[in-house]
Structure formats: C-alpha cells, structure tokens
Motif scaffolding. Sequence first.
Motif: not given
Length: 210
Positions: A8-11, A14-17, A203-205, A207-210
């Motif tokens: 959920r980190s928006s910063a 940006r880098v993932r994108l 939601e596709k990361q 760690d989203s389900t950890l």
Amino acid sequence: MELFTYFRSSAAYRVRLALNLKGIEHRLTPVNLLTGEQLGEAYRRLNPQGLLPALKLDSGALLTQSSAILEYLETVYPQTPLLPADPVAAAQVRAWANLIACDIHPLDNLRVLKYLKGSLNISDEDKTAWYLHWIREGFDVLEKQLVAAPFCHGAEVTLADLYLIPQVYNALRFKLDMSAYPKILSIWEACNQLDAFDAARPEKQPDSTL
Ligand SMILES: N[C@@H](CCC(=O)N[C@@H](CS)C(=O)NCC(=O)O)C(=O)O
C-alpha cells in the motif's frame, strides 16, 4: 536490483510502475508499514529515514526517495521514456508529479496521520477529513489541467501517471467522492488496462495477503 516495498505504499507503487514499464528485472522485499517494520533497526540500517521505498542496485548502492529513484531509472534505462522530449512538456509533467509528491502525499503520510491521532488526539473522523481535504485540493487543480487523452499528458504514459495512479488508489481506498474528477478517473481506467500498471496494483503484490 531489489525494491524494498509495501503493497500500500504509494511511493513504492511509483517505483514498481517504473520498473515494470521499463522491463527492468528486480525482486521485491516487503517491509510491513502496519507493524512498523520500517522503523526497526534492520531497515533503518539501510534507510535511516525509515521510509519506503528503497532500491538496492546490483552494485550494492542503495537509493532512497522515490523521485530520486525514478530519475536514476530514467537516466540509466532510457527505454520507455517517462518524460516528453520537449523541455516545456517535460516541465509540465514534472509539475503534475510534484503537485502530488510534494503538495498531497506528505500531508497524508502514515507518520503524519499517526502524529495527528496519537499526539494531537484528533478523532478518526477529523483524520479522514484531513486526509481527503489534501487530495481534493490537489485533484481540483489536476482535473482542470490534465490532458487525459488517454493518459495525463496525452497519448504516452509519463511520470505524471506514475504519481497519479497510486494517489487515486489512496483516494478510492478512503472513499473520496470521485464524481468531480471524470478526467482523473478516465486516466485511472486507461492506465490500469496496461500490464505494467496491472502488475503493480497493491492487491496484486505478494505481501498484500500477509
Ligand atoms: N518523499 C518520500 C516519501 C516516502 C514515504 O513517505 N513513504 C511512506 C509510504 S508511501 C512511508 O514509508 N511511510 C512510513 C511512515 O510514515 O512511517 C519518497 O518519495 O520516497
């Protein structure tokens, strides 16, 4: 390279994108913002500021601050350029990115919200009002200025889209009424149809389900 990230980190988003758009091989190392892992000794040894993202290069160098990381990626991996060649257009794209990075995002950051609630004792209701206020202030201007045909600056994805999409994710998560922002919503739809954007969604990361 290794990206220290949280879904959920928006910063970090940006880098993932940028990594996805430029097709740069990388692995993701989650740092859990909810449990305060960013403030623990292990992560602070890497980034004393205790903020995400950080990008560890294969050389071992560690880059911090999303805008510095994006500038590095743009310089070293010029494929899929994220800035228009025309300097005036590039300045416009940077201005939109900075509006989000400097004038919205820091006011709504986790540590700011924690301080408002924990030290200044504001209510949950006021905290949400604060959060949405700063997004509205920025989105009101962006809605007037963005080209949205179909991306922020026109036909090509630019840095501005990399800042806008994570900010829209936050706005939707906090249930901002988006009816005043049809252009921003259309950019959200257009971007998320691209594989690079889809794969970077929170939601596709892993760690989203950890
Ligand atoms: N200006 C920094 C901001 C980084 C930042 O605020 N990251 C947030 C996540 S989006 C964070 O790590 N927050 C942890 C905290 O507030 O404790 C950048 O662009 O990298």
